[in-house]
Design a protein around this motif. Sequence first.
Motif, PDB file in Angstrom:
ATOM      1  N   SER B  77       0.831  -1.206   0.000  1.00  0.00           N
ATOM      2  CA  SER B  77       0.000   0.000   0.000  1.00  0.00           C
ATOM      3  C   SER B  77       0.861   1.249   0.000  1.00  0.00           C
ATOM      4  CB  SER B  77      -0.917  -0.007   1.226  1.00  0.00           C
ATOM      5  OG  SER B  77      -1.733  -1.164   1.224  1.00  0.00           O
ATOM      6  N   ALA B  78       1.909   1.235   0.806  1.00  0.00           N
ATOM      7  CA  ALA B  78       2.815   2.389   0.845  1.00  0.00           C
ATOM      8  C   ALA B  78       3.488   2.568  -0.517  1.00  0.00           C
ATOM      9  CB  ALA B  78       3.859   2.190   1.936  1.00  0.00           C
ATOM     10  N   GLN B  80       2.255   1.698  -3.397  1.00  0.00           N
ATOM     11  CA  GLN B  80       1.259   2.252  -4.329  1.00  0.00           C
ATOM     12  C   GLN B  80       1.209   3.770  -4.219  1.00  0.00           C
ATOM     13  OE1 GLN B  80      -2.561   0.412  -3.640  1.00  0.00           O
ATOM     14  NE2 GLN B  80      -2.045  -1.408  -4.850  1.00  0.00           N
ATOM     15  N   GLY B  81       1.169   4.260  -2.980  1.00  0.00           N
ATOM     16  CA  GLY B  81       1.154   5.706  -2.785  1.00  0.00           C
ATOM     17  C   GLY B  81       2.411   6.356  -3.340  1.00  0.00           C
TER      18      GLY B  81
END
Lengths: 438, 413
Positions: B77-78, B80-81
Amino acid sequence: MAAQDTIRFIPERCDGCGDCMKACSKAKGGASRVSIVAGRDKSWEMALCRQCGDPKCVANCPAGALDKHGGTGIVGWSAELCVDCHLCTLGCAYGGIAFDPAAGHVGKCDLCDGAPACVPACGKGALEHLSAAARLHQAHAAREDMFVPGLSACQGCNSELLIRHTMRRIGRDSIVAAPPGCIPGMGTVGYNGQTGTKVPIFHPLLTNTAAMLGGIKRQYERKGRDVTVVALAGDGGAVDVGFQSLSGAAERGERVLFICVDNEGYMNTGMQASGSTTFGSWTSTTPVGEVGRGKSTDGKYLPQLMMGHGCAYVATASTAFLDDYHAKLDKALEASRAGFAYLHVHAPCPTGWRFPAAMTTEVCRRQVESNFVTLWEFTPAGGLRFTRGVEHPRPVTDYVRMIGKYKHLSPADLERIQASVDRRVETLQGFQRRSAAE
Amino acid sequence: MNQLTPNSSLMPNSSQMIVCDGNEAAARAVVLARPDVVSVFPITPQSSLVESLSQFVADGVLGAELINAEGEHSVLSALQGACLAGARTYTATSGPGLAFMFEPYVRTPGLRLPMVVSLVTRDMLSPQCVWGGQQDAMSVRECGWIQIYCEDVQEVLDTVVMAFKLAEHKDVLLPVNVCHDGNYLSYGVSRVEMPAAGLVDEFLGEAAVNWHIALDPARPMAVDPLTGGTGPGGAASFVGYRKSQVRAMANALRVFSDIHAEWGERFGRHWAPLVEEYRLDDADIAIVTIGSMTGAGKDAVDAARDRGEKVGLIKVKMYRPFPREAMVAALSKVKAAAIVDRSVSFAWECGPLHQDVMTALFASPARIPLVGCIGGLAGADITGEHFARVIAATFQAAGGDIPSSPVWLNEHD
């Protein structure tokens, strides 16, 4: 009635004529409760009660003779309870409460029932009577709204109000993540090529908002660009399935502002219970029937858990007290430049909680007045501090009986809710006492 | 570009021989690729890889932002950001970690985020195990990630570097899994040639990862709004995205071949990009392999040749997208083939690679007999002896005796 009123003094317009003091004396029949005094460099200053959010006069009073009214925000004085000790005058840094020798007791501004006599008496325009709405308007009207008109929130929903206020303040150099919930559901994240938001927005997973924002921020820090990253999340994406990524990001001190808009359930998808759903609540997955009596356990109180993470800033807020919210938003933004900032805003849901849409703000206020919701802030250096007193709450039934989702509750259930509210306040007071002692 | 540490063994000015295992080789490749953001969470048998990365950051050799996330779900998720903010990104995982990562994992290809993630392959629970196998990677073979399998430690290093170029190519723009076998390649030590750092810089160029979508106040947009449904243009819009994603996967076959050709020219090592044919041209039968078993398979082929048996080998390097035409071309040279899988397809009572080869065979003019073999589960060895049995079974199949169920190579080990 506005939640918070005060008088604004504009020193550059004041010529020291004293007309305001004469008007006050006349209106109140004694010494003026405002005083014009000579300042430095031929300027004038005014001693008057600010009707503080956290009044030291009230804290100093040993007799309970001073009290900040939850609705108007006016700090009131009671002649019956006052013991003439004058400790209040020592607490006030603004000269807003002083001994009146003629009257034989202290006197302070009470805003003349909403029409202060001093304001029209000033011919120079040096005094303005500001309601909370007027002050907020002055502060934010010029700022750009970051959402399109026509978001499709339910009638009476305070989340739309909250996100518009929030993003007006934060402005364009920002990136918003709105995980699944009511905030995307009202159209902010867009549909088929159109968007409801003027700043970059992403609809992350319900589970990963904080981690994903942390990754964005790291890259902008690496590039040397000042970008605010903000989560507009519901309670499900924070207390339940999103909790791990939230906890991890807080522990790592990611420079993120995470705002949890807590409507105590999955209201966007049909009012299912979440970990934040409070005891006794009817929801579509904790229904009421022959056996079931709504949710059988208390809600998880996330703000306290976030305090346990040692975040740079943690605060609770209510949209019935927007001044308080804005002050906290400013602090949270500043804190998020150096660490993780968490705001927990309560969002009573007319659709899912079953109360009339016009009553949302009154419901918010009752939550606070009954201590069902407490307003406080936390920093690692300062500890926990209530931003609104919790000493004289209404009974929690004054709040609960406004809400349809609680209507099946028995007297024993209500006692349990009162007891758990009292217990939480005691716990938080313990944190505050420890903070004050340190 | 990040800071350059000149002429260290991690950033050599000219090519340099070193000795390391596959996990360190992957980590060294990451240093050469100069990612902006790396996020890590340890899991056996990947742990030493992320330990190396962390040490390289601590030593200042890898100038990336290092995010020690609290789990694989947040790792991806990190990233992706970070990728949406313009970062070249990398992580590595394995087995249960990949399973935990699954939710953001399935979203990454549709966002067209060109990240590189090493899968240090491991068998899947249960039975509980911590050893090599390819069941983890095979479980995500239909998620839209490109999957590449490596044979040895040198190929791990070269392929991780090449994977960045593949992922970021404008005709591809997809996430890439570079798979190397847990235990065998993760901990297997061998001689490795480090390419010159400057040449890798020229080869990869600057990261271009978010020109298509970005979270950037300078280019405000809603990234990944709701798309599809029955709203105006919804169906067409969704189909448009899916179709271009599938097209990009198909493009990866050509682009990866071009990248390998360029790699060979620049660095002198010529790997087969899609499938490698080993002693196949005059072969009667072939063994189809994937991953580190290929080395033992080639030895078994050599041994068979010494006995006078005409055996060849087909190694699958790019598994997703599946190199259908290359596989058909290779199979057309033999009368029977064995497929050795290191995982199972629960639905087809065979291995996943077997299933793919069967499908490819449908496009072939000749339907040759196939022998399904499953071995190397949960860290078990696939030895020359096992391959000798595979070869024997395949000759029998060429003669008409085709087993109807898989040959379980380690059944009696």
